[in-house]
Design an enzyme around this catalytic site. Structure first.
Site, PDB file in Angstrom:
ATOM      1  N   GLU A  78       0.834  -1.206   0.000  1.00 43.14           N
ATOM      2  CA  GLU A  78       0.000   0.000   0.000  1.00 43.14           C
ATOM      3  C   GLU A  78       0.868   1.256   0.000  1.00 43.14           C
ATOM      4  OE1 GLU A  78      -2.562   1.608  -0.294  1.00 43.14           O
ATOM      5  OE2 GLU A  78      -4.325   0.337  -0.073  1.00 43.14           O
ATOM      6  N   ASN A 136     -10.925   4.472   1.057  1.00 40.21           N
ATOM      7  CA  ASN A 136      -9.902   4.335   0.029  1.00 40.21           C
ATOM      8  C   ASN A 136     -10.064   5.408  -1.046  1.00 40.21           C
ATOM      9  OD1 ASN A 136      -7.850   2.270   0.218  1.00 40.21           O
ATOM     10  ND2 ASN A 136      -9.482   0.744   0.297  1.00 40.21           N
ATOM     11  N   ASP A 188     -10.206   0.583  -4.727  1.00 40.74           N
ATOM     12  CA  ASP A 188      -9.127   0.667  -3.745  1.00 40.74           C
ATOM     13  C   ASP A 188      -8.404   2.001  -3.912  1.00 40.74           C
ATOM     14  OD1 ASP A 188      -7.021  -0.030  -1.869  1.00 40.74           O
ATOM     15  OD2 ASP A 188      -7.565  -2.114  -2.198  1.00 40.74           O
TER      16      ASP A 188
END
Length: 300
Positions: free
Chosen positions: A18, A148, A199
């Site tokens: 991430e 997100n 995402d």
């Protein structure tokens, strides 16, 4: 797909990759593995990828200045020295909430940070999004599950975010001087019922939003009007977050994960958890350039 359009960085797989960022001054990409508490440093022109162990679970990386970077972590925001790796907690963020951690985040053109939190087991409605200016933390939105897709229009007057659990990509008007909302969020794109989940995301110079689609092996490009313009396939089933990288800011660095995958799912996805570099010029029929990510301002 052209054979050289997507390359795999020579870095260890991420359990939950991430928070990527790119430093044009050094041509270096940075990202984290949240669950394994690791920070990755990758010189894109060549050279070995360095893996830095962290004492906390970090979820996002942002530049501060030539000597420091900012890490968003499970109990707050940390300044990290680039030369020695020393971490100093800059300000707390839900430090009293042992059941939550930081998640997605981006720096607004004003230098303020938008950063989200979520339950460690993705408990419903336990997540939130905060605005951080210096050490002043303002809660913007609560009742989210997996916040997100935080990113901003080039002029800083519009912000975007999603709750992966709800499947809605939202837009909201912002004060470009501060990054604070001036109106209420509205749905830009409704992904409910679609494959995978929205995402991490980033924005290019034309205001297009490039959003990783977890569980669907792709990154989608949306126009500022909410139209889905392109879908770029990637060789990982769980892409998590893109950022523009390279000297021309014309490639996407995309993190991925194998969190929650069964052995059979990993076998079916041989590149699970790998970090990718996507040459968009070979995959789309329009010019794409990213925005240079702004640095976080340590003083409000």
């Amino acid at each position: 797909m052209p054979e050289t359009a997507i390359s795999l960085l020579d870095a260890p797989r991420c359990h939950l990759g991430e928070g990527p960022s790119y430093d044009p001054a050094t041509d270096t990409a940075w990202w984290v593995d949240i669950l394994e508490r690791r920070l990755f440093e990758a010189p894109l022109a060549g050279g070995a990828v360095r893996v830095h162990a962290l004492p906390v679970m970090a979820s996002a990386v942002a530049a501060v200045d030539a000597d420091r970077q900012l890490l968003a972590a499970e109990d707050g925001l940390y300044l990290r020295g680039l030369a020695d790796g020393q971490l100093t907690r800059f300000c707390p963020l839900e430090a009293e909430e042992a059941g939550t951690r930081s998640n997605d985040g981006r720096v607004h053109p004003s230098g303020a940070l938008w950063i989200s939190t979520m339950g460690r087991a993705a408990e419903p409605q336990r997540g939130a999004i905060y605005h951080v200016a210096g050490t002043r933390v303002t809660r913007l939105y609560g009742g989210l599950t997996i916040p997100n897709a935080i990113c901003f229009a080039p002029d800083g007057a519009t912000g975007y975010f999603a709750d992966t659990d709800r499947g809605l990509l939202n837009r909201v008007a912002l004060d470009p001087r501060t990054g604070l909302p001036t109106g209420e969020p509205a749905t830009l794109y409704d992904h409910r019922g679609g494959e995978g989940g929205l995402d991490g995301a980033t924005v290019d110079t034309e205001g297009r939003i490039w959003c990783a689609r977890w569980g669907a092996s792709c990154v989608d490009a949306y126009g500022p009007d909410g139209a889905r313009l392109r879908t770029v396939r990637v060789p990982v089933s769980r892409p998590s977050c893109p950022t523009f990288a390279g000297p021309g800011l014309d490639r996407l660095l995309v993190t991925s994960a194998y969190e929650g995958m069964t052995p059979a799912e990993r076998a079916a996805d041989p590149e699970h958890g790998r970090t990718l570099l996507v040459d968009l010029g070979r995959l789309v029929d329009f010019d794409v350039r990213g925005l240079r990510a702004p640095a976080f301002r340590v003083s409000a």
